[in-house]
Design a protein around this motif. Structure first.
Motif, PDB file in Angstrom:
ATOM      1  N   ASN A  68      29.476  -4.058 -31.373  1.00 38.98           N
ATOM      2  CA  ASN A  68      28.405  -5.015 -31.678  1.00 38.98           C
ATOM      3  C   ASN A  68      28.826  -6.457 -31.435  1.00 38.98           C
ATOM      4  N   THR A  85      29.450  -7.535 -27.469  1.00 36.89           N
ATOM      5  CA  THR A  85      28.299  -8.010 -26.700  1.00 36.89           C
ATOM      6  C   THR A  85      28.163  -9.531 -26.748  1.00 36.89           C
ATOM      7  N   GLU A 139      32.106   6.131 -29.197  1.00 37.33           N
ATOM      8  CA  GLU A 139      30.841   6.802 -28.881  1.00 37.33           C
ATOM      9  C   GLU A 139      29.665   5.871 -29.143  1.00 37.33           C
ATOM     10  N   ARG A 140      29.733   5.136 -30.239  1.00 38.11           N
ATOM     11  CA  ARG A 140      28.675   4.175 -30.558  1.00 38.11           C
ATOM     12  C   ARG A 140      28.710   3.000 -29.576  1.00 38.11           C
ATOM     13  N   ARG A 166      29.814   2.800 -26.480  1.00 36.88           N
ATOM     14  CA  ARG A 166      29.487   3.096 -25.086  1.00 36.88           C
ATOM     15  C   ARG A 166      27.986   3.083 -24.805  1.00 36.88           C
ATOM     16  N   LYS A 167      27.195   3.128 -25.849  1.00 37.43           N
ATOM     17  CA  LYS A 167      25.751   2.979 -25.666  1.00 37.43           C
ATOM     18  C   LYS A 167      25.393   1.567 -25.200  1.00 37.43           C
ATOM     19  N   LEU A 168      26.322   0.618 -25.385  1.00 36.99           N
ATOM     20  CA  LEU A 168      26.089  -0.775 -25.000  1.00 36.99           C
ATOM     21  C   LEU A 168      26.662  -1.093 -23.622  1.00 36.99           C
ATOM     22  N   ASP A 227      32.314  -2.600 -20.401  1.00 39.69           N
ATOM     23  CA  ASP A 227      32.794  -1.219 -20.480  1.00 39.69           C
ATOM     24  C   ASP A 227      33.627  -1.036 -21.741  1.00 39.69           C
TER      25      ASP A 227
END
Length: 272
Positions: free
Chosen positions: A50, A53, A75-76, A78-80, A91
């Protein structure tokens, strides 16, 4: 042997605004990287991504990699992942800060770390490798909690060392010297040829909800303790009940919420 913490991104992000504030304050003191409009940036201990970003927002053309050793956090995060607004790339990859070092042949312009190093024993010994992995004029910036003497931590050490819990929880918690003082960090990095800016801030976080301080600590400091109770929910709940009562006395709730004073240490070191 201490239990390995199992990280819960959902629990960690319950206080994302308060936790992220220190990263914003750290980032405000980071100088422009030497790599031009598309710097190479590493976020060591990126967690759920978070705050990573925010790096892409400041440098939208940057090539940014977030590193973490928790599969659940990655895992959380990599959604970004993906292209950024300025043609850069975000990445995420697995790495353990205990062993990870940048490749000097492909140096970073910025290495930044948010609330990670307190989990890395002897982390000052890693500074030389990390600075060596920076481009000339590059920056190593980090913040760590400086609250190991706070009631939240003192009470937890007292409880884990009590006759009922000592045998099961011996060695689970980090020692009180898990982080250094700002002046010590400044001296260590200055000795490596860096220009160093070091400071500390105590935030007064106003938390809402019942047992707000326990809820906060469940996302971070309590992770190794919870791991030690894995498969034994009755004993876990009994321990948490004792700790909850102690925290309520130390951090009484008021009409406006529960105030959690939280000291943090910041360092920005620029490679000459």
């Amino acid at each position: 042997m201490p239990a390995v913490p199992v990280w819960d991104p959902h629990q960690y992000l319950r206080h994302a605004d308060h936790r992220g504030r220190a990263f914003v304050d750290l980032l405000a003191r980071v100088p422009e990287p030497p790599g031009g409009p598309a710097p190479r940036i590493a976020d060591l201990g990126c967690g759920p991504g978070n705050v990573t970003t925010l790096l892409a927002e400041r440098w939208p053309a940057a090539r940014i990699t977030g590193y973490d050793n928790s599969p659940d956090m990655l895992e959380r995060a990599r959604k970004l992942a993906g292209p950024t607004s300025g043609g850069g790339r975000l990445d995420f990859a697995h790495a353990d800060a205990v062993h990870w070092a940048p490749d000097p042949a492909a140096p970073y312009d910025l290495l930044i770390s948010n609330a990670l190093l307190q989990w890395v024993p002897g982390h000052t010994d890693r500074f030389a490798d990390w600075i060596a992995g920076l481009a000339p004029g590059g920056t190593f910036a980090f913040q760590v909690p400086g609250n190991f003497d706070a009631p939240s931590h003192a009470l937890l050490r007292e409880l884990t060392g009590s006759p009922r819990w000592r045998q099961r929880l011996d060695g689970v918690l980090r020692h009180g010297d898990a982080v250094r003082e700002p002046a010590q960090y400044l001296a260590a990095l200055a000795a490596l040829g860096c220009e160093v800016d070091a400071w500390e801030t105590t935030y007064l976080h106003v938390l809402g909800g019942d047992d707000a301080v326990l809820d906060w600590i469940t996302g971070t400091t309590l992770r190794p303790v919870l791991a030690a109770f894995d498969g034994d929910p009755e004993e876990r709940d009994a321990f948490l009940d004792e700790y909850r009562i102690a925290l309520r006395r130390a951090y009484p709730a008021a009409a406006h919420g529960t105030v959690l004073p939280f000291r943090r240490i910041f360092v920005v070191a620029r490679r000459s």
